[in-house]
Write a protein that holds these residues in place. Structure first.
Motif, PDB file in Angstrom:
ATOM      1  N   ARG A  69       0.849  -1.186   0.000  1.00 46.67           N
ATOM      2  CA  ARG A  69       0.000   0.000   0.000  1.00 46.67           C
ATOM      3  C   ARG A  69       0.886   1.238   0.000  1.00 46.67           C
ATOM      4  NH1 ARG A  69      -2.678  -2.634   5.290  1.00 46.67           N
ATOM      5  NH2 ARG A  69      -3.826  -4.340   4.278  1.00 46.67           N
ATOM      6  N   GLU A  70       0.422   2.276  -0.641  1.00 40.16           N
ATOM      7  CA  GLU A  70       1.188   3.510  -0.663  1.00 40.16           C
ATOM      8  C   GLU A  70       1.447   3.986   0.764  1.00 40.16           C
ATOM      9  OE1 GLU A  70       1.167   7.916  -2.817  1.00 40.16           O
ATOM     10  OE2 GLU A  70      -0.503   6.515  -3.106  1.00 40.16           O
ATOM     11  N   GLY A  71       2.702   4.322   1.044  1.00 43.85           N
ATOM     12  CA  GLY A  71       3.078   4.782   2.368  1.00 43.85           C
ATOM     13  C   GLY A  71       3.461   3.680   3.336  1.00 43.85           C
ATOM     14  N   ASP A  72       3.388   2.423   2.921  1.00 46.69           N
ATOM     15  CA  ASP A  72       3.793   1.321   3.803  1.00 46.69           C
ATOM     16  C   ASP A  72       5.217   1.539   4.302  1.00 46.69           C
ATOM     17  OD1 ASP A  72       1.608  -0.344   4.056  1.00 46.69           O
ATOM     18  OD2 ASP A  72       2.199  -1.717   2.457  1.00 46.69           O
ATOM     19  N   ARG A  73       5.404   1.300   5.604  1.00 48.45           N
ATOM     20  CA  ARG A  73       6.741   1.286   6.192  1.00 48.45           C
ATOM     21  C   ARG A  73       7.277  -0.134   5.999  1.00 48.45           C
ATOM     22  NH1 ARG A  73       2.936   3.859   9.022  1.00 48.45           N
ATOM     23  NH2 ARG A  73       3.323   5.912   9.956  1.00 48.45           N
ATOM     24  N   MET A  74       8.146  -0.289   5.039  1.00 49.11           N
ATOM     25  CA  MET A  74       8.554  -1.622   4.594  1.00 49.11           C
ATOM     26  C   MET A  74       9.998  -1.913   4.980  1.00 49.11           C
ATOM     27  SD  MET A  74       8.319  -3.147   0.723  1.00 49.11           S
ATOM     28  CE  MET A  74       9.153  -4.659   0.234  1.00 49.11           C
ATOM     29  N   VAL A  75      10.294  -3.175   5.234  1.00 47.61           N
ATOM     30  CA  VAL A  75      11.658  -3.661   5.409  1.00 47.61           C
ATOM     31  C   VAL A  75      11.867  -4.807   4.427  1.00 47.61           C
ATOM     32  CG1 VAL A  75      13.298  -4.806   6.960  1.00 47.61           C
ATOM     33  CG2 VAL A  75      11.848  -2.949   7.812  1.00 47.61           C
ATOM     34  N   MET A 110      10.360  -2.002  -7.222  1.00 43.24           N
ATOM     35  CA  MET A 110       8.926  -2.116  -7.451  1.00 43.24           C
ATOM     36  C   MET A 110       8.135  -1.506  -6.289  1.00 43.24           C
ATOM     37  SD  MET A 110       8.567  -6.018  -8.857  1.00 43.24           S
ATOM     38  CE  MET A 110       9.288  -6.567 -10.402  1.00 43.24           C
ATOM     39  N   ALA A 111       8.580  -1.809  -5.069  1.00 47.01           N
ATOM     40  CA  ALA A 111       7.864  -1.324  -3.891  1.00 47.01           C
ATOM     41  C   ALA A 111       7.910   0.193  -3.817  1.00 47.01           C
ATOM     42  CB  ALA A 111       8.457  -1.942  -2.628  1.00 47.01           C
ATOM     43  N   ALA A 112       9.093   0.770  -4.069  1.00 47.86           N
ATOM     44  CA  ALA A 112       9.237   2.220  -3.950  1.00 47.86           C
ATOM     45  C   ALA A 112       8.663   2.960  -5.152  1.00 47.86           C
ATOM     46  CB  ALA A 112      10.713   2.575  -3.775  1.00 47.86           C
ATOM     47  N   ASN A 113       8.999   2.499  -6.353  1.00 46.97           N
ATOM     48  CA  ASN A 113       8.712   3.280  -7.554  1.00 46.97           C
ATOM     49  C   ASN A 113       7.372   2.961  -8.199  1.00 46.97           C
ATOM     50  OD1 ASN A 113      11.298   4.312  -7.159  1.00 46.97           O
ATOM     51  ND2 ASN A 113      12.237   2.859  -8.585  1.00 46.97           N
ATOM     52  N   VAL A 114       6.809   1.797  -7.881  1.00 45.27           N
ATOM     53  CA  VAL A 114       5.505   1.422  -8.442  1.00 45.27           C
ATOM     54  C   VAL A 114       4.418   1.503  -7.374  1.00 45.27           C
ATOM     55  CG1 VAL A 114       4.176  -0.403  -9.584  1.00 45.27           C
ATOM     56  CG2 VAL A 114       6.597  -0.074 -10.161  1.00 45.27           C
ATOM     57  N   ALA A 115       4.691   0.913  -6.192  1.00 42.89           N
ATOM     58  CA  ALA A 115       3.660   0.838  -5.149  1.00 42.89           C
ATOM     59  C   ALA A 115       3.685   2.019  -4.186  1.00 42.89           C
ATOM     60  CB  ALA A 115       3.813  -0.468  -4.373  1.00 42.89           C
ATOM     61  N   GLY A 116       4.775   2.787  -4.151  1.00 46.74           N
ATOM     62  CA  GLY A 116       4.826   3.950  -3.278  1.00 46.74           C
ATOM     63  C   GLY A 116       5.149   3.646  -1.824  1.00 46.74           C
ATOM     64  N   CYS A 117       5.854   2.541  -1.561  1.00 41.14           N
ATOM     65  CA  CYS A 117       6.268   2.206  -0.195  1.00 41.14           C
ATOM     66  C   CYS A 117       7.558   2.944   0.164  1.00 41.14           C
ATOM     67  CB  CYS A 117       6.506   0.704  -0.057  1.00 41.14           C
ATOM     68  SG  CYS A 117       5.102  -0.330  -0.482  1.00 41.14           S
ATOM     69  N   ASP A 118       7.799   3.094   1.456  1.00 44.96           N
ATOM     70  CA  ASP A 118       9.092   3.570   1.944  1.00 44.96           C
ATOM     71  C   ASP A 118       9.863   2.333   2.397  1.00 44.96           C
ATOM     72  OD1 ASP A 118      10.846   5.922   2.961  1.00 44.96           O
ATOM     73  OD2 ASP A 118      10.725   4.545   4.650  1.00 44.96           O
ATOM     74  N   VAL A 119      10.996   2.059   1.727  1.00 41.90           N
ATOM     75  CA  VAL A 119      11.682   0.784   1.893  1.00 41.90           C
ATOM     76  C   VAL A 119      13.008   0.965   2.621  1.00 41.90           C
ATOM     77  CG1 VAL A 119      12.539  -1.280   0.722  1.00 41.90           C
ATOM     78  CG2 VAL A 119      10.672   0.053  -0.309  1.00 41.90           C
ATOM     79  N   VAL A 120      13.167   0.256   3.732  1.00 39.22           N
ATOM     80  CA  VAL A 120      14.458   0.096   4.394  1.00 39.22           C
ATOM     81  C   VAL A 120      15.009  -1.255   3.958  1.00 39.22           C
ATOM     82  CG1 VAL A 120      15.643  -0.276   6.600  1.00 39.22           C
ATOM     83  CG2 VAL A 120      13.956   1.563   6.372  1.00 39.22           C
ATOM     84  N   GLY A 121      16.178  -1.245   3.324  1.00 33.64           N
ATOM     85  CA  GLY A 121      16.778  -2.471   2.844  1.00 33.64           C
ATOM     86  C   GLY A 121      17.898  -2.955   3.728  1.00 33.64           C
ATOM     87  N   MET A 122      18.118  -4.254   3.723  1.00 35.87           N
ATOM     88  CA  MET A 122      19.198  -4.871   4.484  1.00 35.87           C
ATOM     89  C   MET A 122      20.133  -5.570   3.501  1.00 35.87           C
ATOM     90  SD  MET A 122      16.919  -6.462   7.616  1.00 35.87           S
ATOM     91  CE  MET A 122      18.271  -6.539   8.800  1.00 35.87           C
ATOM     92  N   ALA A 123      21.447  -5.297   3.635  1.00 35.59           N
ATOM     93  CA  ALA A 123      22.440  -5.885   2.749  1.00 35.59           C
ATOM     94  C   ALA A 123      23.758  -5.970   3.503  1.00 35.59           C
ATOM     95  CB  ALA A 123      22.586  -5.061   1.476  1.00 35.59           C
ATOM     96  N   GLY A 124      24.720  -6.703   2.931  1.00 35.21           N
ATOM     97  CA  GLY A 124      25.987  -6.927   3.603  1.00 35.21           C
ATOM     98  C   GLY A 124      27.128  -6.148   2.987  1.00 35.21           C
ATOM     99  N   GLY A 125      27.620  -5.147   3.696  1.00 33.48           N
ATOM    100  CA  GLY A 125      28.759  -4.387   3.217  1.00 33.48           C
ATOM    101  C   GLY A 125      28.379  -3.003   2.728  1.00 33.48           C
ATOM    102  N   ALA A 126      29.351  -2.073   2.809  1.00 33.31           N
ATOM    103  CA  ALA A 126      29.091  -0.684   2.443  1.00 33.31           C
ATOM    104  C   ALA A 126      28.722  -0.527   0.970  1.00 33.31           C
ATOM    105  CB  ALA A 126      30.319   0.168   2.778  1.00 33.31           C
ATOM    106  N   GLU A 127      29.382  -1.289   0.083  1.00 33.94           N
ATOM    107  CA  GLU A 127      29.098  -1.150  -1.346  1.00 33.94           C
ATOM    108  C   GLU A 127      27.674  -1.589  -1.676  1.00 33.94           C
ATOM    109  OE1 GLU A 127      31.979  -3.025  -3.815  1.00 33.94           O
ATOM    110  OE2 GLU A 127      33.656  -1.863  -3.020  1.00 33.94           O
TER     111      GLU A 127
END
Length: 362
Positions: free
Chosen positions: A167-173, A188-205
């Protein structure tokens, strides 16, 4: 073992031309124990098969990689294709061209996406079990059929939209945000659905990468206190969690669900090499927050293939989705390409270029 040292086992993958007069295959040499190693794979060479009546000969151009391939090799996969035996050709989907056809429904020169296996040629009756689809010649590279416009794309789309109901405005992880599925879901979540996405990944790059591909903020699980960062970046909790890793990360996100949250179970790569599955201790948070946790299996969504591919191609064309494919060069690189997934070396969809783009494409 450090990442460079781990992957150096596979440095014999140096680009070599394939012999066009024979069929090269990678087969299961032994069951993987932990992360995949070079000795788990055996190269086999045989004559190029000839198609019989009702068959076509396919020539491989690209192959896609997915973590489940190690599970097939190990005999631990619980869904999808049958478990592999020692000596079997390793399962895998890819992009191929019809070079000989004795089938009334398929023309020479057509480019297809489907179950090729790890081999440079294949004879097929193009049955429903092999799930072949024609690739439209729409100006996009054929390479995208090995991932973004293939099963990886279908996984991202089905997991997010059919199962996650964003949903637009979802606080997403989003965990595994720099991987094949994750790199698409974030956009897709940010640019199509309008979510605010916090992503998790390994390493600065990788964290820098995901901030450029849909994520408003990033958690470096290798350097950050992940739970503290979740509290900082999601102080009001999580509306939608897309899980690619399982284990303790899933548990931490369940603790932070908002009311009526949604959790999508796409993958659990943190557990794939473990002898015992992770025991989720706090699943009752779903009751307390009246939330939904839903798993899915991508092959159950094949009936929507054309619709999903049209969506994804459209988002690529209008700039909302930047396709990212991490391509190893040469068929001999396939073992290393799979190892990349388990050693965290890939960014985006992991693929292998066997022959590059088809010269002519119907």
């Amino acid at each position: 073992m450090s990442l460079p040292g781990a992957l150096s086992q596979f440095d014999t993958h140096l680009v070599q031309p394939i012999d066009e007069d024979v069929n090269h295959q990678w087969r299961v040499a032994r069951r993987p124990d932990g992360n995949v190693r070079p000795g788990d794979f055996g190269m086999h060479i045989e004559p190029i098969p000839e198609p019989a009546e009702g068959e076509v000969l396919l020539r491989t151009h690209y192959l896609g990689l997915a973590p489940v391939m190690r599970m097939y090799m190990a005999g631990t996969a619980r869904t999808g294709d049958a478990t592999l035996n020692i000596g079997d050709v390793i399962h895998g989907r890819g992009v191929a061209q019809v070079v000989k056809s004795r089938h009334p429904d398929w023309r020479e020169g057509e480019v297809v996406q489907g179950q090729m296996g790890w081999q440079t040629y294949k004879v097929s009756r193009m049955t429903s079990q092999e799930k072949f689809f024609r690739m439209p010649n729409n100006g996009l590279p054929a390479a995208l059929g090995a991932g973004v416009l293939g099963m990886t794309g279908l996984s991202a789309h089905a997991g997010l939209f059919a199962c996650g109901s964003p949903r637009e405005g979802d606080r997403m992880v989003l965990s595994g945000a720099a991987g094949g599925v994750g790199s698409m879901v974030g956009q897709m979540a940010a640019n199509v659905a309008g979510c605010d996405v916090v992503g998790m990944a390994g390493g600065a790059e990788k964290c820098a990468f995901i901030r450029e591909h849909g994520c408003s903020a990033a958690i470096d699980y290798k350097a950050d206190d992940a739970e503290a960062k979740l509290d900082e970046l999601r102080p009001e909790g999580i509306d939608l969690y897309f899980d690619n890793v399982g284990g303790e990360t899933l548990e931490a996100c369940l603790e932070r669900l908002r009311m009526n949250a949604r959790v999508v179970l796409c993958g659990s790569i943190s557990e794939y090499t473990s002898e015992e599955p992770f025991k989720l201790a706090n699943y009752t948070r779903l009751r307390a927050t009246e939330s939904v946790m839903r798993g899915f299996f991508v092959y159950n969504h094949l009936d929507r293939w054309e619709e999903v591919m049209e969506d994804i191609a459209g988002w690529i064309s209008d700039g909302r989705l930047k396709p990212v494919q991490d391509i190893e060069e040469g068929f001999v690189a396939m073992p290393r390409a799979l190892a990349n997934l388990y050693y965290g070396a890939n960014v985006g969809v992991q693929c292998c270029s066997v022959r590059g783009e088809p010269e002519e494409w119907l």
